[in-house]
Motif scaffolding. Sequence first.
Motif, PDB file in Angstrom:
ATOM      1  N   GLY A 292      -6.915 -12.500  -9.820  1.00 12.04           N
ATOM      2  CA  GLY A 292      -7.135 -11.190  -9.726  1.00 12.04           C
ATOM      3  C   GLY A 292      -7.320 -10.707 -11.012  1.00 12.04           C
ATOM      4  O   GLY A 292      -7.909  -9.684 -11.225  1.00 12.04           O
TER       5      GLY A 292
ATOM      6  N   ALA B 158      -8.378 -12.515  -1.186  1.00 18.62           N
ATOM      7  CA  ALA B 158      -7.935 -11.215  -0.888  1.00 18.62           C
ATOM      8  C   ALA B 158      -6.674 -10.845  -1.664  1.00 18.62           C
ATOM      9  O   ALA B 158      -6.356  -9.637  -2.336  1.00 18.62           O
ATOM     10  CB  ALA B 158      -8.083 -10.683   0.573  1.00 18.62           C
TER      11      ALA B 158
ATOM     12  N   ALA C 150      -7.144 -10.576  -5.387  1.00 16.15           N
ATOM     13  CA  ALA C 150      -7.887  -9.680  -5.774  1.00 16.15           C
ATOM     14  C   ALA C 150      -7.111  -8.430  -5.979  1.00 16.15           C
ATOM     15  O   ALA C 150      -7.130  -7.646  -6.892  1.00 16.15           O
ATOM     16  CB  ALA C 150      -9.154  -9.431  -4.991  1.00 16.15           C
ATOM     17  N   TRP C 151      -6.230  -8.232  -4.847  1.00 20.93           N
ATOM     18  CA  TRP C 151      -5.214  -7.012  -4.783  1.00 20.93           C
ATOM     19  C   TRP C 151      -4.093  -7.441  -5.663  1.00 20.93           C
ATOM     20  O   TRP C 151      -3.974  -6.200  -6.514  1.00 20.93           O
ATOM     21  CB  TRP C 151      -4.924  -7.106  -3.333  1.00 20.93           C
TER      22      TRP C 151
ATOM     23  N   SER D  89      -9.683  -5.296  -0.256  1.00 22.32           N
ATOM     24  CA  SER D  89      -9.147  -6.576   0.036  1.00 22.32           C
ATOM     25  C   SER D  89      -8.008  -6.485   1.271  1.00 22.32           C
ATOM     26  O   SER D  89      -7.907  -7.418   1.797  1.00 22.32           O
ATOM     27  CB  SER D  89      -8.005  -6.697  -1.393  1.00 22.32           C
TER      28      SER D  89
ATOM     29  N   LEU E  61      -7.460  -8.910   4.456  1.00 22.12           N
ATOM     30  CA  LEU E  61      -6.132  -9.503   4.495  1.00 22.12           C
ATOM     31  C   LEU E  61      -5.730  -9.343   6.082  1.00 22.12           C
ATOM     32  O   LEU E  61      -5.166  -9.995   7.053  1.00 22.12           O
ATOM     33  CB  LEU E  61      -5.056  -8.936   3.683  1.00 22.12           C
TER      34      LEU E  61
END
Length: 695
Positions: free
Chosen positions: A173, A320, A323-324, A356, A360
């Motif tokens: 991330g 995801a 990334a978040w 993201s 999710l």
Amino acid sequence: MTTTAPRLGNALARLLILAAALLGTLLAGAAPASAHAALTGSDPKDGAVIAVAPKEVNLTFSEQVAMGTDSIRVLDPSGRRADTGEIRDLCSGSVVRYGVELRAGLPDGTYTVAWQAVSADSHPVAGAFTFSIGAPSATSVAVPEQTAGGGLVGVLYGIARYLSYAGFVVLVGGGAFVLVCWPRGASVRPVQQTVVRGWLTLTGSTLVLLLLRSPYTGSGKLADAFDLAGLKTVLETKTGAALTSRLLLLGAAALFVAVLFGAYTKRTDPKEKKDLAFGLGLGGAVVAAGIAATWALAEHASTGLQPGIAMPVDVLHLLAVAAWLGGLTVLLVALYRAPSVERSAVDRFSKVAFGSVAVLAATGLYQSWRQVGSWSALTGTRYGQLLLVKIGLMAVLVGIAWISRRWTRRLADPAPREADETKAPDTEDEGADKTEALDETPAASDATVAETDPDPAPGTDTDTDTDTDTNTNTNTNGDGDGNGNGNGNAPGTAVIDPDTAPDPERAAQLARQRVAVATARRKRERDADPERTGLRRSVLTEAAVAVVLLAVTTVLTSTEPGRTEEEAGRAGSVSGPAAVPDRPVDIRLPFDTGGVDGKGVVRLSLDPGRTGANALHLFVERPNGKPLDVPEIKVALTLEAKDLGPLPVAPDRIQTGHWSASGVQFPMPGDWKIQVTVRTSDIDQTTIDKNVKIG
């Protein structure tokens, strides 16, 4: 400027609709699936009394398991091995069965079967049961109380699993945040340190997992972590291969980090920098997906229903999350340690985070469908309850993220200029504007400018004498001493003389003072921005909730899924334990009357569990193990093979959750059905049953 709280808008409405869709379809009907393996049957059965010694002992599991040479051990009453040690694979089609041959000429007595295996999703499972030849006897075998994967090794393994997830999130991330949202952040030292620490955490925890894998699935002894034979065995397993692959991919990730914070930051040509960013993004995405696949290929997604779909979905889910939450971590560091982070970078991350969350929700919906599959499993199993906690934390996190998004939008919109701003800004305002664009070090001129007239004319004699203690004099008489009427060393004063070199120690002191002043000024300006302060607080709250969410997720991945637990319960209900002479019976009967406080478990005990008179005890408990007082409970005994019964039994209430009856008669041996009727209210009632063999 006056700050007002953000109002409810379209962004929140979209998030609420997405959350409602997730919860509404989470547990739609599904085909069977499983993850953790469970023992569904055995031959001989638990507690059985047989006349002749069997040739082998067979175990049936709910899913594929990995067996070692000592996975099934049969011990005689004195604790000696009664099996040959040769594990036989008896699997056929969807039936997963393994057996071990017994030695010839076994004497009568009670034998203990202890088994341990590793399920297809990498989690260890173990258990033990007994059967008797001829007649039961005393046994010196003590069944281990520690569950598979428990103890100190289990705790350390769980911590390493959590750290590996956390390291992956920060590494992937953080790198994505720099490349996609804030390229200038590649040169900010706190950001560099955060991403590098993520790499170190993931690498270190993976090494620990590899070393602990052998004792975690085997002996449970921490000293065995350095057993080379055990390590060699681990490397030959699916989990060992996945951990080794992760270490190799982390080598490629180290190269990615080195280029990102090295060559990429030194590029000045826009085209070259863009091309390098594209290459880093493509290569980084491949490495990140590969690292995520090391979890998908070795854990829950690799077994059960639709593994070919589940594994790619699991990879997307992990990416995801990274990334978040990883981007959120780096953003938090940037807001606190690098106050000049561009507003456009925060706005770009807000969009990435929203995407993201959508990924999710979709992938989490599919995973929940595979692992839970029913409303009863959602509320009646530990996995389902943990999943509800995770969903609740996700809802809280999404709500806080919406608030952060509102603050971001306010940052992205330039503040309206006041009427007096149309005038030429003074020197202090210009300095403030320039300071906002600084990274971590002030401009060189800030560290060297003297506190004199900001624009002296060339060749002008500058001499100020404000009191008897302080004199500042620039020498113009050519004597070269630089003193004039003062001593030239007053604090805060710089001597300007082309013929005299400045004192290096004094210059360094002045530079440090200027840095401290500039840093303090930037901090005041940062803290005076209400929008930035609000964003910092909301992002900090997001990060705190994310830490808890990641912990729950780690526990969830090592918990037996609700669908498997229910299937194992149904299988146990069908087979049931068998009672034998001189051995008490202890069975569990889950129930659900459908009303308020209508769920629980009945524990039934028969002593001595043979024909004739028996003492009956009933313990009614809530799902959390606490006693449950019900208005009425009844028992009926039926021997269907002889068309005998039902014989009613009315137990007496002893205390909260405890009923008892003495002198309960079983007139003849056989396979008796025990029916228990539980009433939790005037209208809510259910009857549950299980068969036991009475000798």
